[in-house]
Design a protein around this motif. Structure first.
Motif, PDB file in Angstrom:
ATOM      1  N   ASP A 145       0.849  -1.193   0.000  1.00  0.00           N
ATOM      2  CA  ASP A 145       0.000   0.000   0.000  1.00  0.00           C
ATOM      3  C   ASP A 145       0.886   1.244   0.000  1.00  0.00           C
ATOM      4  O   ASP A 145       1.659   1.475   0.941  1.00  0.00           O
ATOM      5  CB  ASP A 145      -0.902  -0.011   1.229  1.00  0.00           C
ATOM      6  N   PRO A 146       0.812   2.097  -1.047  1.00  0.00           N
ATOM      7  CA  PRO A 146       1.681   3.286  -1.086  1.00  0.00           C
ATOM      8  C   PRO A 146       1.331   4.315  -0.014  1.00  0.00           C
ATOM      9  O   PRO A 146       2.188   5.134   0.349  1.00  0.00           O
ATOM     10  CB  PRO A 146       1.437   3.840  -2.492  1.00  0.00           C
ATOM     11  N   CYS A 147       0.107   4.312   0.463  1.00  0.00           N
ATOM     12  CA  CYS A 147      -0.283   5.294   1.475  1.00  0.00           C
ATOM     13  C   CYS A 147       0.365   5.016   2.819  1.00  0.00           C
ATOM     14  O   CYS A 147       0.284   5.858   3.740  1.00  0.00           O
ATOM     15  CB  CYS A 147      -1.805   5.312   1.624  1.00  0.00           C
ATOM     16  N   LYS A 148       1.021   3.866   2.948  1.00  0.00           N
ATOM     17  CA  LYS A 148       1.683   3.521   4.200  1.00  0.00           C
ATOM     18  C   LYS A 148       3.203   3.625   4.088  1.00  0.00           C
ATOM     19  O   LYS A 148       3.904   3.238   5.016  1.00  0.00           O
ATOM     20  CB  LYS A 148       1.301   2.101   4.611  1.00  0.00           C
ATOM     21  N   THR A 151       7.531   7.539   0.920  1.00  0.00           N
ATOM     22  CA  THR A 151       7.488   8.291  -0.336  1.00  0.00           C
ATOM     23  C   THR A 151       6.096   8.368  -0.926  1.00  0.00           C
ATOM     24  O   THR A 151       5.907   8.988  -1.982  1.00  0.00           O
ATOM     25  CB  THR A 151       8.427   7.642  -1.369  1.00  0.00           C
ATOM     26  N   ARG A 152       5.107   7.725  -0.270  1.00  0.00           N
ATOM     27  CA  ARG A 152       3.724   7.663  -0.741  1.00  0.00           C
ATOM     28  C   ARG A 152       3.626   6.943  -2.080  1.00  0.00           C
ATOM     29  O   ARG A 152       2.677   7.125  -2.846  1.00  0.00           O
ATOM     30  CB  ARG A 152       3.130   9.071  -0.882  1.00  0.00           C
ATOM     31  N   THR A 153       4.632   6.096  -2.401  1.00  0.00           N
ATOM     32  CA  THR A 153       4.628   5.302  -3.620  1.00  0.00           C
ATOM     33  C   THR A 153       5.083   3.881  -3.273  1.00  0.00           C
ATOM     34  O   THR A 153       5.715   3.647  -2.237  1.00  0.00           O
ATOM     35  CB  THR A 153       5.576   5.890  -4.692  1.00  0.00           C
ATOM     36  N   SER A 154       4.785   2.943  -4.197  1.00  0.00           N
ATOM     37  CA  SER A 154       5.241   1.554  -4.040  1.00  0.00           C
ATOM     38  C   SER A 154       5.377   0.925  -5.413  1.00  0.00           C
ATOM     39  O   SER A 154       4.730   1.352  -6.381  1.00  0.00           O
ATOM     40  CB  SER A 154       4.255   0.755  -3.175  1.00  0.00           C
ATOM     41  N   ALA A 155       6.235  -0.115  -5.502  1.00  0.00           N
ATOM     42  CA  ALA A 155       6.505  -0.765  -6.782  1.00  0.00           C
ATOM     43  C   ALA A 155       5.343  -1.643  -7.205  1.00  0.00           C
ATOM     44  O   ALA A 155       4.578  -2.161  -6.379  1.00  0.00           O
ATOM     45  CB  ALA A 155       7.782  -1.595  -6.674  1.00  0.00           C
ATOM     46  N   HIS A 156       5.235  -1.801  -8.546  1.00  0.00           N
ATOM     47  CA  HIS A 156       4.241  -2.713  -9.090  1.00  0.00           C
ATOM     48  C   HIS A 156       4.664  -4.165  -8.834  1.00  0.00           C
ATOM     49  O   HIS A 156       5.852  -4.443  -8.633  1.00  0.00           O
ATOM     50  CB  HIS A 156       4.072  -2.467 -10.595  1.00  0.00           C
ATOM     51  N   GLU A 157       3.685  -5.075  -8.892  1.00  0.00           N
ATOM     52  CA  GLU A 157       3.988  -6.458  -8.553  1.00  0.00           C
ATOM     53  C   GLU A 157       4.940  -7.118  -9.554  1.00  0.00           C
ATOM     54  O   GLU A 157       5.864  -7.828  -9.154  1.00  0.00           O
ATOM     55  CB  GLU A 157       2.697  -7.287  -8.460  1.00  0.00           C
ATOM     56  N   LEU A 164       6.089   0.375 -13.829  1.00  0.00           N
ATOM     57  CA  LEU A 164       4.840   0.800 -13.211  1.00  0.00           C
ATOM     58  C   LEU A 164       5.025   0.916 -11.704  1.00  0.00           C
ATOM     59  O   LEU A 164       5.889   0.273 -11.115  1.00  0.00           O
ATOM     60  CB  LEU A 164       3.715  -0.198 -13.517  1.00  0.00           C
ATOM     61  N   TYR A 165       4.192   1.752 -11.096  1.00  0.00           N
ATOM     62  CA  TYR A 165       4.236   1.905  -9.644  1.00  0.00           C
ATOM     63  C   TYR A 165       2.900   2.467  -9.174  1.00  0.00           C
ATOM     64  O   TYR A 165       2.074   2.948  -9.980  1.00  0.00           O
ATOM     65  CB  TYR A 165       5.386   2.816  -9.210  1.00  0.00           C
ATOM     66  N   TYR A 166       2.685   2.400  -7.879  1.00  0.00           N
ATOM     67  CA  TYR A 166       1.468   2.919  -7.267  1.00  0.00           C
ATOM     68  C   TYR A 166       1.800   4.203  -6.506  1.00  0.00           C
ATOM     69  O   TYR A 166       2.854   4.315  -5.877  1.00  0.00           O
ATOM     70  CB  TYR A 166       0.855   1.900  -6.308  1.00  0.00           C
ATOM     71  N   GLU A 167       0.861   5.150  -6.549  1.00  0.00           N
ATOM     72  CA  GLU A 167       1.027   6.403  -5.816  1.00  0.00           C
ATOM     73  C   GLU A 167      -0.264   6.695  -5.065  1.00  0.00           C
ATOM     74  O   GLU A 167      -1.365   6.442  -5.563  1.00  0.00           O
ATOM     75  CB  GLU A 167       1.362   7.558  -6.759  1.00  0.00           C
ATOM     76  N   CYS A 168      -0.118   7.228  -3.847  1.00  0.00           N
ATOM     77  CA  CYS A 168      -1.258   7.460  -2.972  1.00  0.00           C
ATOM     78  C   CYS A 168      -1.901   8.817  -3.281  1.00  0.00           C
ATOM     79  O   CYS A 168      -1.231   9.854  -3.228  1.00  0.00           O
ATOM     80  CB  CYS A 168      -0.809   7.405  -1.512  1.00  0.00           C
ATOM     81  N   PHE A 169      -3.195   8.805  -3.649  1.00  0.00           N
ATOM     82  CA  PHE A 169      -3.973  10.020  -3.858  1.00  0.00           C
ATOM     83  C   PHE A 169      -5.259   9.920  -3.051  1.00  0.00           C
ATOM     84  O   PHE A 169      -6.057   8.994  -3.253  1.00  0.00           O
ATOM     85  CB  PHE A 169      -4.317  10.205  -5.341  1.00  0.00           C
ATOM     86  N   GLN A 208      -6.016   6.645  -1.528  1.00  0.00           N
ATOM     87  CA  GLN A 208      -6.221   5.487  -2.384  1.00  0.00           C
ATOM     88  C   GLN A 208      -5.009   5.290  -3.290  1.00  0.00           C
ATOM     89  O   GLN A 208      -4.429   6.248  -3.784  1.00  0.00           O
ATOM     90  CB  GLN A 208      -7.470   5.680  -3.240  1.00  0.00           C
ATOM     91  N   PRO A 209      -4.590   4.024  -3.531  1.00  0.00           N
ATOM     92  CA  PRO A 209      -3.472   3.762  -4.444  1.00  0.00           C
ATOM     93  C   PRO A 209      -3.901   3.945  -5.909  1.00  0.00           C
ATOM     94  O   PRO A 209      -4.952   3.437  -6.318  1.00  0.00           O
ATOM     95  CB  PRO A 209      -3.094   2.313  -4.130  1.00  0.00           C
ATOM     96  N   VAL A 210      -3.115   4.670  -6.663  1.00  0.00           N
ATOM     97  CA  VAL A 210      -3.395   4.925  -8.083  1.00  0.00           C
ATOM     98  C   VAL A 210      -2.200   4.435  -8.896  1.00  0.00           C
ATOM     99  O   VAL A 210      -1.042   4.759  -8.580  1.00  0.00           O
ATOM    100  CB  VAL A 210      -3.640   6.428  -8.346  1.00  0.00           C
ATOM    101  N   LEU A 211      -2.482   3.655  -9.963  1.00  0.00           N
ATOM    102  CA  LEU A 211      -1.420   3.101 -10.791  1.00  0.00           C
ATOM    103  C   LEU A 211      -0.823   4.185 -11.680  1.00  0.00           C
ATOM    104  O   LEU A 211      -1.540   4.919 -12.370  1.00  0.00           O
ATOM    105  CB  LEU A 211      -1.974   1.959 -11.649  1.00  0.00           C
ATOM    106  N   GLN A 212       0.501   4.314 -11.687  1.00  0.00           N
ATOM    107  CA  GLN A 212       1.228   5.296 -12.485  1.00  0.00           C
ATOM    108  C   GLN A 212       2.257   4.581 -13.360  1.00  0.00           C
ATOM    109  O   GLN A 212       2.637   3.437 -13.089  1.00  0.00           O
ATOM    110  CB  GLN A 212       1.930   6.320 -11.574  1.00  0.00           C
ATOM    111  N   GLU A 213       2.697   5.290 -14.409  1.00  0.00           N
ATOM    112  CA  GLU A 213       3.681   4.728 -15.339  1.00  0.00           C
ATOM    113  C   GLU A 213       4.859   5.676 -15.479  1.00  0.00           C
ATOM    114  O   GLU A 213       4.680   6.895 -15.631  1.00  0.00           O
ATOM    115  CB  GLU A 213       3.042   4.491 -16.710  1.00  0.00           C
ATOM    116  N   CYS A 214       6.065   5.140 -15.426  1.00  0.00           N
ATOM    117  CA  CYS A 214       7.266   5.959 -15.613  1.00  0.00           C
ATOM    118  C   CYS A 214       7.382   6.389 -17.076  1.00  0.00           C
ATOM    119  O   CYS A 214       6.869   5.716 -17.974  1.00  0.00           O
ATOM    120  CB  CYS A 214       8.506   5.162 -15.210  1.00  0.00           C
TER     121      CYS A 214
END
Length: 345
Positions: free
Chosen positions: A6-9, A12-18, A23-28, A31-37
């Motif tokens: 969970d990126p909200c925890k 950096t408020r982000t976490s790696a994709h599985e 790809l990575y997740y960012e907390c907005f 809620q975790p939102v999928l982002q792309e580099c």
């Protein structure tokens, strides 16, 4: 395959994709939102060390456990080090390019509002205005606009908020007001000054609301009038001897219903005043041509001699002209131009 975090925890408020390294997740809003580099970069996880936020070059990140990439990452991005110029545009984003630096490809962004067109081209760092060519037909923009006062992007040319004859040129967010001359208006489509008939939807001046290209009388004046150009009035004057006819709205020969023939009077030098050159000095008098030396004394030499020369001053009236023999009497004789010549009858 990794596990979801969970990126909200995280700090950096982000976490790696599985399973995908780009790809990575960012907390907005909790809620975790999928982002792309950006294309060519992968998730790094450290905002202060990544090239773009939490993204960095793949050789800076261990992606052994997450080797999958998105479609954009799987495209064959050419290596700029394989080209003589050492620079090449990104295959996905038109506002990014790759440059070979010490044998390694480096990703760069164009200044905000510009797109990449090639080395040593454009207005800044190989980048130019996007409307000057089809540079983004098959690509997309990677960066959103950064707006300042009068500037939609940091770099660009933009229309004025209240005038069709003015526009803004923006350089690094600083706006400079420019003017269209010669009756032209700013065209938003071509980003240039254009003829009024080619500019649609422009606000008009009250004097020209009926016809944007008509002539409008100026009060009771018989010589001056307003010439509307694209909805904006410009003060004009009829040529000499003509007057403005309010019925036909053009300059005609007098008289008309409202105007008689213009009167012209010669003003004294001290009263010389013109509408266009008010307060100017009268024209200088012309210098008279000196008469024949046989009928007058020598010309004034004060203005034709050097500063250190002495002016000619005869000592007596008899010395003001050369001595000549007495002239014969009679009405059919004239002065002989040559010494000792016999006058002709």
């Amino acid at each position: 395959m990794g596990q979801f975090t969970d990126p909200c925890k995280t700090k950096t408020r982000t976490s790696a994709h599985e399973d995908q390294c780009d790809l990575y997740y960012e907390c907005f809003n909790g809620q975790p939102v999928l982002q792309e580099c950006p294309n060519g970069l992968v998730y790094h996880g450290k905002r202060t060390q990544g090239l773009f936020g939490v993204c960095d070059y793949d050789f800076m990140v261990d992606c052994s456990t997450r080797q999958a990439r998105s479609y954009a990452q799987n495209l064959d991005q050419p290596n700029p080090c394989d080209y003589k110029s050492g620079i090449i545009g990104d295959i996905t984003y038109c506002d990014r390019y790759w440059e070979c630096v010490v044998g390694n490809p480096q990703l760069y962004d164009c200044p905000n509002g510009l797109v990449f067109i090639g080395r040593n081209r454009g207005i800044a760092e190989g980048c130019d205005y996007p409307w000057r060519g089809s540079y983004c037909d098959d690509k997309q923009l990677a960066n959103p606009p950064l707006s300042t006062e009068h500037c939609d992007w940091l770099y660009g040319i933009f229309g004025h908020e209240t005038s069709c004859t003015r526009y803004w040129t923006c350089w690094n967010g600083t706006a400079s007001e420019q003017f269209c001359i010669g009756g032209l208006l700013y065209n938003e489509e071509s980003h240039s000054c254009d003829w009024p008939q080619n500019v649609a939807g422009c606000q008009k001046h009250p004097l020209c609301k009926d016809d944007p290209n008509a002539n409008v009388p100026l009060g009771k004046s018989c010589e001056r009038y307003w010439a509307c150009q694209g909805g904006y009035p410009r003060l004009q004057r009829c040529p000499a001897t003509l007057v403005f006819d309010k019925r036909s709205r053009r300059c005609v020969n007098p008289p008309t219903e409202d105007c008689e023939a213009p009167t012209t009077t010669t003003a004294a030098p001290e009263d010389y005043v013109d509408d266009d050159f008010r307060g100017a000095a009268p024209p200088p008098p012309r210098r008279r041509r000196p008469s024949s030396s046989l009928s007058q004394g020598p010309p004034d030499q004060g203005s034709f001699l050097p500063n250190n020369a002495l002016p000619f001053r005869p000592s007596s009236p008899s010395e003001s002209r050369p001595q000549s023999p007495p002239l014969p009497q009679g009405a059919n004789f004239r002065e002989a131009p040559i010494d000792k010549a016999v006058p002709l009858k």
